[in-house]
Scaffold this motif. Structure first.
Motif, PDB file in Angstrom:
ATOM      1  N   ASN A 124      -4.463   1.608  10.501  1.00 37.79           N
ATOM      2  CA  ASN A 124      -3.790   0.744   9.518  1.00 37.79           C
ATOM      3  C   ASN A 124      -3.723  -0.700  10.022  1.00 37.79           C
ATOM      4  O   ASN A 124      -3.995  -1.644   9.274  1.00 37.79           O
ATOM      5  N   THR A 156       0.830  -1.227   0.000  1.00 40.50           N
ATOM      6  CA  THR A 156       0.000   0.000   0.000  1.00 40.50           C
ATOM      7  C   THR A 156       0.858   1.268   0.000  1.00 40.50           C
ATOM      8  O   THR A 156       0.311   2.367  -0.117  1.00 40.50           O
ATOM      9  N   ASP A 191      -6.909   2.213   2.754  1.00 39.42           N
ATOM     10  CA  ASP A 191      -6.706   3.668   2.869  1.00 39.42           C
ATOM     11  C   ASP A 191      -8.003   4.406   3.174  1.00 39.42           C
ATOM     12  O   ASP A 191      -7.985   5.432   3.858  1.00 39.42           O
ATOM     13  N   CYS A 223      -1.817   5.981   0.773  1.00 41.31           N
ATOM     14  CA  CYS A 223      -1.367   5.818   2.169  1.00 41.31           C
ATOM     15  C   CYS A 223      -0.153   6.688   2.489  1.00 41.31           C
ATOM     16  O   CYS A 223      -0.043   7.213   3.600  1.00 41.31           O
TER      17      CYS A 223
END
Ligand code: NDP
Ligand code: MG
Length: 396
Positions: A332, A218, A350, A311
């Protein structure tokens, strides 16, 4: 002889640490190993390394391990969070490898900092969540903090040490934080909707635990590392540029006032930074293959794609907000766990983090209790966001 505690010994960093330690039995004693619930792996580690003590965070796992080790009286088995903190504080321990994944590693890592250990920090989530509380614990406890994250270890190798061993950043103009780009580099956001946990964990250059592998995919790993570098090298996000370098041969670079740019290079193998953390300011053998530049042939560099991978942008923003990185990290961890469990999509990660940052009020954390309260609030909020996303899809 330095006695070593490996927090998170059954994980990717833990196993690499044991590999390096076993190459230097004259320098290091493997005193205590810890895990959460991986009993089978711990039985193997006890057979291979014969530590004096093992600790399982999960009490049921400790009970099972004790039964399995009943014929090995040399190793004592303890359990629970308090035992982890006690081990990290013990006068019998000189070196602590902090390699528990996530916020769960904060308390034992802080205990090592407060008790002035040589602290090898892999557990970046502990530092970015607790920030000033963590750095103050290191200062007050007189700990020697050595970065194990490959990028920060590279920066540490490039920046000269001042008197007292801390990095002397006075002539540093810019830190260039390299990123591999992960397994989905080059994909658009649309192409990321349906990716699976196994695809996300198939990192092109590194073999790592599943949580950090998703963070790499990510680009949140780079966001966490941006904050990590700010704390370790006492700088701000504007002092650091993120550069995508797909080969992972350069582990980061530092540009100085005179225009010199120093890079630390090597094969992508965590045993190099681990060995440097263990032996600094000396160097010891790590079992790492020599770098063959002709075989590597080329080194590429690109700018990160913040549209496909928001992110990193979320982290850049959260760093500037009091407690922002604690909230971001907690959200997260919740979102990545849901993705790995098949309960959320990749691009939900996200979304959940962004919403959690909007909803949970910023708060300056001046002690551990405040950090833990903010982490808990952010987790609760992130779980609600996940439930709403699932509800909107006609799921749970
Ligand atoms: P792994 O998932 O491979 O290992 C995690 C370790 O932590 C295991 O020993 C696990 O025990 C233990 N653990 C997990 N949850 C808990 C808990 N609640 N309480 C106590 N122990 C727990 O992770 P990695 O080794 O990949 O990563 C460890 C840390 O190092 C992370 O913070 C990561 O970001 C950082 N890091 C890792 C790199 C890598 O190459 N892997 C590179 C740079 C940084 P069990 O086996 O019983 O679950
Ligand atoms: Mg890294």
């Amino acid at each position: 002889m330095q006695q070593v505690l490996v927090l998170g010994a059954t994980g990717s960093i833990g196993l690499n640490t044991l590999d390096v330690l076993a190459r230097h039995p004259d320098r290091f004693g493997i005193h205590t190993l810890t895990a959460n619930r991986s009993v089978d792996k711990m039985v193997e580690l006890v057979a291979s390394y014969q530590p004096k003590c093992v600790i399982m965070a999960c009490p049921d796992a400790a009970a099972e391990l004790e039964r399995r080790l009943s014929d090995r009286a040399v190793t004592s088995v303890l359990s629970g969070q308090a035992a982890l903190e006690q081990a990290a504080s013990s006068p019998d321990i000189d070196v602590v490898m902090a390699a528990i994944v996530g916020f769960a590693g904060l308390r034992p890592t802080l205990a090592a900092a407060r008790h002035g250990k040589r602290l090898l920090l892999a557990n970046k989530e502990a530092l970015v969540s607790a920030g000033s509380v963590f750095m103050e614990a290191c200062r007050q406890g007189g700990a020697t903090l050595l970065p194990i994250d490959s990028e920060h270890n590279a920066m540490f190798q490039c920046i000269p040490a001042s008197v007292g061993g801390r990095p002397d950043t006075r002539a540093v103009e810019k830190i260039l934080l390299t990123a591999s780009g992960g397994p989905f580099r080059g994909r658009s956001r649309d192409e990321l909707q349906a990716v699976t946990p196994d695809q996300a964990c198939a990192h092109p250059n590194w073999s790592m635990g599943r949580k950090i592998s998703v963070d790499s995919a990510t680009l949140m790993n780079k966001g966490l590392e941006l904050a990590e570098a700010c704390w370790l090298f006492d700088c701000t996000p504007s002092d650091i540029d993120v550069v995508v370098h797909p080969q992972s041969i350069i582990h980061s670079l530092v540009r100085f006032a005179d225009g010199s740019v120093l890079a630390q290079m090597g094969n992508p193998d965590m045993r190099t930074p681990i060995a440097y953390g263990l032996s600094w300011p000396d160097r010891i053998a790590a079992g790492v293959q020599a770098l063959d530049l002709v075989a590597v042939a080329r080194l590429d560099f690109q700018a990160p794609d913040l549209d496909a991978f928001p992110c990193l942008r979320l982290a850049q923003e959260a760093i500037t907000v009091p407690g922002g990185m604690c909230i971001l990290n907690a959200a997260n961890e919740v979102a990545v766990a849901a993705f790995l469990a098949g309960e959320a999509g990749f691009t939900d990660i996200d979304r959940v983090i962004e919403r959690t940052l909007e909803v949970v009020p910023a708060a300056d954390c001046c002690d551990l209790a405040a950090v833990e309260a903010l982490d808990a609030a952010a987790r609760a909020s992130a779980r609600e966001e996940l439930a709403q996303l699932a509800g909107a899809r006609g799921g749970a």
